[in-house]
Design an enzyme around this catalytic site. Structure first.
Site, short mmCIF file in Angstrom:
data_model
loop_
_atom_site.label_atom_id
_atom_site.label_comp_id
_atom_site.label_asym_id
_atom_site.label_seq_id
_atom_site.Cartn_x
_atom_site.Cartn_y
_atom_site.Cartn_z
N THR A 16 0.82 -1.21 0.00
CA THR A 16 0.00 0.00 0.00
C THR A 16 0.86 1.26 0.00
O THR A 16 0.45 2.30 -0.51
CB THR A 16 -0.95 -0.01 1.21
OG1 THR A 16 -1.65 -1.26 1.25
CG2 THR A 16 -1.96 1.12 1.15
N TYR A 66 5.21 -12.32 4.79
CA TYR A 66 4.09 -11.76 4.03
C TYR A 66 3.89 -12.58 2.77
O TYR A 66 4.73 -12.58 1.87
CB TYR A 66 4.43 -10.30 3.70
CG TYR A 66 3.44 -9.52 2.89
CD1 TYR A 66 2.12 -9.92 2.69
CD2 TYR A 66 3.84 -8.30 2.32
CE1 TYR A 66 1.25 -9.16 1.95
CE2 TYR A 66 2.97 -7.52 1.57
CZ TYR A 66 1.67 -7.96 1.39
OH TYR A 66 0.80 -7.19 0.65
N LYS A 116 1.56 -12.43 7.62
CA LYS A 116 0.45 -11.74 6.97
C LYS A 116 -0.10 -12.62 5.87
O LYS A 116 0.58 -12.90 4.88
CB LYS A 116 0.91 -10.39 6.40
CG LYS A 116 -0.20 -9.62 5.69
CD LYS A 116 0.31 -8.31 5.12
CE LYS A 116 -0.79 -7.61 4.31
NZ LYS A 116 -0.30 -6.35 3.69
N VAL A 119 -3.81 -6.63 8.94
CA VAL A 119 -3.04 -5.55 8.32
C VAL A 119 -3.99 -4.93 7.30
O VAL A 119 -4.30 -5.54 6.28
CB VAL A 119 -1.76 -6.06 7.65
CG1 VAL A 119 -1.03 -4.92 6.95
CG2 VAL A 119 -0.84 -6.72 8.67
#
Length: 302
Positions: free
Chosen positions: A55, A144, A172, A214
């Protein structure tokens, strides 16, 4: 065989925001605005902030910009929230360097994405993450997994093998399925704190053992997400489900096209002009922006 210590149920808190990177009209990072936004997100319920992740547009940020963003956000929140740095790379040496640098800079943790594009085998993924963990042994790491972006997925078996790296504490999960959470829970138990990487799957993932999220949507509805999480852990399942259902239209709107294009537009609509994404991403098309405005307006009335 080494004994791996148990970790707290949510080492970075339950609501983490994957923070956007603000740019000015010339396309330069707006560090002053990043500081103000960081404080706002904490005020809106975020327990932690992740800078320079997906992001945050890490692919188009220089390493120097990323280090300065980490320092800026850390100073802005001044210990009121955990600050994690995105330090992943498809080059092991680059990931090692970035993670060690984050540790030196005082980050509370690092988000390390599965190497992208070069599609390493599972043995290569294990070697990569083990080397990164060993380079910063006192820095808590969040692995992640986002195969839709990377073209590669780390398996639960490989994650289990990495559990003798004591600083790999969380994961994540952004593969788009709750099965990943279940498989990791079976293999790693409470040793690994799993965070949903998908706002829309937060409640289902909590129900199978995730500890938090998240989030992208927390830029817009942080307190609502916080309320949903708190309701779930208080056993108020009907209330949590109500929040989940009310927020679904926004979750869908924020991923109607490539993240972070919609959330940057949404922030502008609520009074936070954080600038357009860097090329090759583009600003949100007007028709989609109008639909997003309707979604946000309707949500604010509930």
């Amino acid at each position: 065989m080494s004994t791996v210590p148990e970790i707290s149920s949510a080492p970075f808190g339950r609501l983490l925001t994957a923070m956007v990177t603000p740019f000015d009209t010339a396309g330069a990072v707006d560090f002053a605005l990043a500081a103000r936004l960081a404080r706002y997100l904490v005020d809106q319920g975020s327990d932690g902030l992740i800078v320079c992740g997906t992001t945050g547009e890490s692919p188009t940020l220089s390493w120097e910009e990323q280090y300065q963003l980490l320092e800026t956000v850390r100073n802005a929140v001044n210990g009121s929230a955990k600050v994690l740095a995105g330090t992943g790379s498809n080059s092991t040496s680059e990931a090692i360097h970035a993670t060690a640098k984050a540790a030196e800079a005082g980050a509370d943790g690092a988000l390390v994405v599965v190497p992208y594009y070069n599609k390493p085998p599972q043995a290569g993924l294990e070697s990569h993450f083990r080397a990164v963990a060993q380079a910063a042994p006192d820095l808590p790491l969040m692995l992640y997994n986002i195969p839709g972006r990377t073209g590669c997925s780390i398996s639960p078996i490989t994650v289990q093998r990495l559990m003798n790296c004591s600083n790999i504490v969380s994961f994540k999960a952004a593969s788009g399925t709750t099965n990943e959470v279940t498989d990791l829970r079976i293999r790693c138990g409470s040793r690994l704190a799993i965070y949903s990487g998908d706002d829309g799957l937060l409640l289902p993932m909590l129900s199978v053992g995730a500890v938090g999220v998240v989030s992208v949507a927390s830029h817009i509805v942080g307190m609502r997400l916080k309320a949903m999480i708190e309701a779930y852990f208080a056993g108020e399942n009907s209330l949590a489900l109500s929040h989940h259902e009310q927020l679904q239209p926004l979750f869908k709107a924020l991923f109607a096209t490539t993240n972070p294009i919609p959330v940057k537009a949404a922030l502008e609509l609520i009074g936070w002009p954080v600038g357009a994404p860097r090329s090759p991403l583009l600003p949100l098309e007007n028709q989609m922006k109008n639909e997003l405005m309707k979604t946000i307006s309707a949500l604010l009335q509930t």
